[in-house]
Design an enzyme around this catalytic site. Structure first.
Site, PDB file in Angstrom:
ATOM      1  N   LYS A  13     -22.559 -14.493 -38.675  1.00  0.00           N
ATOM      2  CA  LYS A  13     -23.302 -15.717 -38.300  1.00  0.00           C
ATOM      3  C   LYS A  13     -22.587 -16.457 -37.167  1.00  0.00           C
ATOM      4  O   LYS A  13     -23.198 -16.830 -36.162  1.00  0.00           O
ATOM      5  CB  LYS A  13     -23.451 -16.651 -39.523  1.00  0.00           C
ATOM      6  CG  LYS A  13     -24.110 -15.997 -40.720  1.00  0.00           C
ATOM      7  CD  LYS A  13     -24.232 -16.933 -41.900  1.00  0.00           C
ATOM      8  CE  LYS A  13     -22.923 -17.429 -42.488  1.00  0.00           C
ATOM      9  NZ  LYS A  13     -22.107 -16.392 -43.176  1.00  0.00           N
ATOM     10  N   ARG A  88     -27.300 -23.645 -48.243  1.00  0.00           N
ATOM     11  CA  ARG A  88     -26.635 -22.600 -49.021  1.00  0.00           C
ATOM     12  C   ARG A  88     -27.028 -22.635 -50.496  1.00  0.00           C
ATOM     13  O   ARG A  88     -26.576 -21.791 -51.258  1.00  0.00           O
ATOM     14  CB  ARG A  88     -25.136 -22.849 -48.922  1.00  0.00           C
ATOM     15  CG  ARG A  88     -24.322 -21.646 -48.496  1.00  0.00           C
ATOM     16  CD  ARG A  88     -22.916 -22.176 -48.307  1.00  0.00           C
ATOM     17  NE  ARG A  88     -21.949 -21.180 -48.084  1.00  0.00           N
ATOM     18  CZ  ARG A  88     -21.355 -20.981 -46.898  1.00  0.00           C
ATOM     19  NH1 ARG A  88     -21.723 -21.656 -45.849  1.00  0.00           N
ATOM     20  NH2 ARG A  88     -20.411 -20.100 -46.796  1.00  0.00           N
ATOM     21  N   ARG A 127     -10.237 -10.818 -39.604  1.00  0.00           N
ATOM     22  CA  ARG A 127     -10.712 -11.818 -38.635  1.00  0.00           C
ATOM     23  C   ARG A 127      -9.596 -12.795 -38.222  1.00  0.00           C
ATOM     24  O   ARG A 127      -8.783 -13.205 -39.032  1.00  0.00           O
ATOM     25  CB  ARG A 127     -11.846 -12.616 -39.294  1.00  0.00           C
ATOM     26  CG  ARG A 127     -12.219 -13.877 -38.555  1.00  0.00           C
ATOM     27  CD  ARG A 127     -13.464 -14.490 -39.067  1.00  0.00           C
ATOM     28  NE  ARG A 127     -13.377 -14.963 -40.440  1.00  0.00           N
ATOM     29  CZ  ARG A 127     -14.399 -15.473 -41.091  1.00  0.00           C
ATOM     30  NH1 ARG A 127     -15.578 -15.576 -40.524  1.00  0.00           N
ATOM     31  NH2 ARG A 127     -14.257 -15.881 -42.337  1.00  0.00           N
ATOM     32  N   ARG A 161      -7.899 -17.842 -41.209  1.00  0.00           N
ATOM     33  CA  ARG A 161      -8.350 -18.856 -42.166  1.00  0.00           C
ATOM     34  C   ARG A 161      -7.678 -18.678 -43.522  1.00  0.00           C
ATOM     35  O   ARG A 161      -7.457 -17.561 -43.975  1.00  0.00           O
ATOM     36  CB  ARG A 161      -9.871 -18.756 -42.338  1.00  0.00           C
ATOM     37  CG  ARG A 161     -10.622 -19.583 -41.329  1.00  0.00           C
ATOM     38  CD  ARG A 161     -12.090 -19.283 -41.285  1.00  0.00           C
ATOM     39  NE  ARG A 161     -12.776 -19.282 -42.572  1.00  0.00           N
ATOM     40  CZ  ARG A 161     -14.092 -19.112 -42.700  1.00  0.00           C
ATOM     41  NH1 ARG A 161     -14.848 -18.969 -41.619  1.00  0.00           N
ATOM     42  NH2 ARG A 161     -14.661 -19.112 -43.878  1.00  0.00           N
ATOM     43  N   ARG A 172     -16.476 -15.626 -52.809  1.00  0.00           N
ATOM     44  CA  ARG A 172     -17.491 -16.161 -51.872  1.00  0.00           C
ATOM     45  C   ARG A 172     -18.739 -15.272 -51.872  1.00  0.00           C
ATOM     46  O   ARG A 172     -19.864 -15.765 -51.814  1.00  0.00           O
ATOM     47  CB  ARG A 172     -16.898 -16.261 -50.459  1.00  0.00           C
ATOM     48  CG  ARG A 172     -15.933 -17.444 -50.316  1.00  0.00           C
ATOM     49  CD  ARG A 172     -14.931 -17.271 -49.205  1.00  0.00           C
ATOM     50  NE  ARG A 172     -15.505 -17.185 -47.887  1.00  0.00           N
ATOM     51  CZ  ARG A 172     -14.834 -16.752 -46.817  1.00  0.00           C
ATOM     52  NH1 ARG A 172     -13.580 -16.371 -46.915  1.00  0.00           N
ATOM     53  NH2 ARG A 172     -15.420 -16.731 -45.649  1.00  0.00           N
TER      54      ARG A 172
HETATM   55  P1  AP5 Z   1     -18.128 -13.974 -38.461  1.00  0.00           P
HETATM   56  O1  AP5 Z   1     -19.129 -14.070 -37.376  1.00  0.00           O
HETATM   57  O2  AP5 Z   1     -16.921 -14.842 -38.391  1.00  0.00           O
HETATM   58  O3  AP5 Z   1     -18.845 -14.075 -39.884  1.00  0.00           O
HETATM   59  P2  AP5 Z   1     -19.622 -15.296 -40.565  1.00  0.00           P
HETATM   60  O4  AP5 Z   1     -20.918 -14.786 -41.061  1.00  0.00           O
HETATM   61  O5  AP5 Z   1     -19.656 -16.488 -39.654  1.00  0.00           O
HETATM   62  O6  AP5 Z   1     -18.645 -15.491 -41.803  1.00  0.00           O
HETATM   63  P3  AP5 Z   1     -17.929 -16.785 -42.412  1.00  0.00           P
HETATM   64  O7  AP5 Z   1     -16.753 -16.301 -43.204  1.00  0.00           O
HETATM   65  O8  AP5 Z   1     -17.621 -17.796 -41.375  1.00  0.00           O
HETATM   66  O9  AP5 Z   1     -19.013 -17.259 -43.357  1.00  0.00           O
HETATM   67  P4  AP5 Z   1     -18.882 -18.112 -44.589  1.00  0.00           P
HETATM   68  O10 AP5 Z   1     -20.303 -18.333 -44.827  1.00  0.00           O
HETATM   69  O11 AP5 Z   1     -18.111 -17.593 -45.747  1.00  0.00           O
HETATM   70  O12 AP5 Z   1     -17.917 -19.292 -44.121  1.00  0.00           O
HETATM   71  P5  AP5 Z   1     -18.191 -20.799 -43.755  1.00  0.00           P
HETATM   72  O13 AP5 Z   1     -17.245 -21.174 -42.698  1.00  0.00           O
HETATM   73  O14 AP5 Z   1     -19.642 -21.049 -43.559  1.00  0.00           O
HETATM   74  O15 AP5 Z   1     -17.652 -12.416 -38.542  1.00  0.00           O
HETATM   75  C1  AP5 Z   1     -16.600 -12.020 -39.407  1.00  0.00           C
HETATM   76  C2  AP5 Z   1     -15.699 -11.020 -38.668  1.00  0.00           C
HETATM   77  O16 AP5 Z   1     -16.415  -9.801 -38.449  1.00  0.00           O
HETATM   78  C3  AP5 Z   1     -15.232 -11.488 -37.270  1.00  0.00           C
HETATM   79  O17 AP5 Z   1     -13.909 -11.090 -37.090  1.00  0.00           O
HETATM   80  C4  AP5 Z   1     -16.168 -10.747 -36.296  1.00  0.00           C
HETATM   81  O18 AP5 Z   1     -15.502 -10.445 -35.077  1.00  0.00           O
HETATM   82  C5  AP5 Z   1     -16.520  -9.490 -37.061  1.00  0.00           C
HETATM   83  N1  AP5 Z   1     -17.908  -9.091 -36.837  1.00  0.00           N
HETATM   84  C6  AP5 Z   1     -19.005  -9.910 -36.721  1.00  0.00           C
HETATM   85  N2  AP5 Z   1     -20.125  -9.172 -36.563  1.00  0.00           N
HETATM   86  C7  AP5 Z   1     -19.727  -7.861 -36.604  1.00  0.00           C
HETATM   87  C8  AP5 Z   1     -20.421  -6.620 -36.495  1.00  0.00           C
HETATM   88  N3  AP5 Z   1     -21.756  -6.575 -36.319  1.00  0.00           N
HETATM   89  N4  AP5 Z   1     -19.696  -5.470 -36.589  1.00  0.00           N
HETATM   90  C9  AP5 Z   1     -18.341  -5.506 -36.764  1.00  0.00           C
HETATM   91  N5  AP5 Z   1     -17.625  -6.666 -36.860  1.00  0.00           N
HETATM   92  C10 AP5 Z   1     -18.321  -7.822 -36.783  1.00  0.00           C
HETATM   93  O19 AP5 Z   1     -17.801 -21.543 -45.121  1.00  0.00           O
HETATM   94  C11 AP5 Z   1     -16.476 -21.617 -45.597  1.00  0.00           C
HETATM   95  C12 AP5 Z   1     -16.445 -22.415 -46.892  1.00  0.00           C
HETATM   96  O20 AP5 Z   1     -16.912 -23.762 -46.654  1.00  0.00           O
HETATM   97  C13 AP5 Z   1     -17.367 -21.890 -48.013  1.00  0.00           C
HETATM   98  O21 AP5 Z   1     -16.759 -20.859 -48.759  1.00  0.00           O
HETATM   99  C14 AP5 Z   1     -17.600 -23.170 -48.826  1.00  0.00           C
HETATM  100  O22 AP5 Z   1     -16.500 -23.472 -49.647  1.00  0.00           O
HETATM  101  C15 AP5 Z   1     -17.709 -24.244 -47.747  1.00  0.00           C
HETATM  102  N6  AP5 Z   1     -19.094 -24.480 -47.274  1.00  0.00           N
HETATM  103  C16 AP5 Z   1     -19.565 -24.272 -46.016  1.00  0.00           C
HETATM  104  N7  AP5 Z   1     -20.869 -24.586 -45.930  1.00  0.00           N
HETATM  105  C17 AP5 Z   1     -21.236 -24.996 -47.174  1.00  0.00           C
HETATM  106  C18 AP5 Z   1     -22.480 -25.434 -47.731  1.00  0.00           C
HETATM  107  N8  AP5 Z   1     -23.602 -25.513 -46.995  1.00  0.00           N
HETATM  108  N9  AP5 Z   1     -22.510 -25.767 -49.043  1.00  0.00           N
HETATM  109  C19 AP5 Z   1     -21.384 -25.707 -49.812  1.00  0.00           C
HETATM  110  N10 AP5 Z   1     -20.180 -25.303 -49.345  1.00  0.00           N
HETATM  111  C20 AP5 Z   1     -20.105 -24.942 -48.038  1.00  0.00           C
END
Ligand code: AP5
Length: 214
Positions: A13, A88, A127, A161, A172
């Site tokens: 994402k 979410r 990552r 992270r 997660r």
């Molecule tokens: P990346 O693009 O970084 O993945 P992402 O989908 O953005 O993953 P996140 O870990 O950021 O998602 P998340 O939903 O767990 O975290 P968030 O910050 O929202 O890609 C990952 C890696 O793979 C990178 O190294 C990239 O280079 C590689 N890659 C990408 N695409 C690829 C491909 N096609 N092929 C190969 N490699 C690839 O949330 C963190 C925490 O915050 C949550 O756990 C929760 O505690 C809290 N939180 C956030 N939002 C909420 C909410 N709305 N409600 C409640 N809690 C929340």
């Protein structure tokens, strides 16, 4: 244009949101990034979120809704935004709908990035990001062109992270299946849900997004 990117941790994402920002001129709004910056600043909100995030749990709906709605109403986002990591839960999706109606805002596309859980563990544990500009990289899938130098800003410091470890990723992923997956059918019923195959290489996923959005 307003977009929602849905998908489990590691689906890509954040990676694709950066491309969408550049290509369509709309800003990414990542609740994860917003929370991490609250934690780093030591704010009260950050204090409330820190432990839950480190355990791989979900922060309370109330806290998230207050945080994201005040940002969405800011003038920077009048021409649209990419919602990454929000909504979410079903209560978050319902509250977002209410807020959109009240403010006469429309969501153009909800895009689900379909991926396999096992591959996500490898993606997340490999990552890292540039400390200067936040550009994302991966040990295997996206290395800087010059070793240990950021392609975007020339920075030489990188960070990982605190929640990107195998144990937390599994928690997660399980939260995603229990609490976030139900909103896929919520948006499917509204007729605005599209899917892309997030298991393809990064450039190929970008091409699919381009075809979906137009
Ligand atoms: P990346 O693009 O970084 O993945 P992402 O989908 O953005 O993953 P996140 O870990 O950021 O998602 P998340 O939903 O767990 O975290 P968030 O910050 O929202 O890609 C990952 C890696 O793979 C990178 O190294 C990239 O280079 C590689 N890659 C990408 N695409 C690829 C491909 N096609 N092929 C190969 N490699 C690839 O949330 C963190 C925490 O915050 C949550 O756990 C929760 O505690 C809290 N939180 C956030 N939002 C909420 C909410 N709305 N409600 C409640 N809690 C929340």
């Amino acid at each position: 244009m307003n977009l929602i990117l849905l998908g489990p941790p590691g689906a890509g994402k954040g990676t694709q949101a950066k491309w969408l920002e550049d290509h369509y001129g709309i800003l990414q709004l990542s609740t994860g990034d917003m929370l991490r910056s609250e934690v780093a600043s030591g704010s009260e909100l950050g204090e409330q979120a820190k432990e839950v995030m480190e355990m791989g749990g979900l922060v309370s709906d109330e806290l998230i809704l207050n945080m994201i709605f005040s940002r969405m109403k800011h003038s920077n986002y009048k021409s649209g935004c990419i919602l990454d990591g929000f909504p979410r839960t079903t209560p978050q999706a319902e509250a977002l709908d209410k807020m959109l109606v009240e403010n006469d805002i429309k969501i153009d596309h909800v895009i689900e990035m379909r991926v396999d859980d096992e591959a996500m563990v490898e993606r997340i544990t490999g990552r890292y990001t540039c400390s200067e500009c936040g550009m994302g990289y991966h040990d295997s899938f996206k290395k800087p062109k010059v070793e240990e130098v950021c392609d975007n800003c020339g920075g030489i410091e990188f960070v990982r992270r605190a929640d990107d470890n195998t144990e937390t990723v599994r928690s997660r992923l399980s939260n995603y299946h229990e609490q976030t997956e139900p909103i896929i059918s919520y948006y499917g019923d509204k007729g605005i849900l599209r899917s892309v195959d997030g298991m393809q290489a990064i450039d190929e996923v970008t091409k699919q997004l381009k075809r979906v959005i137009g």
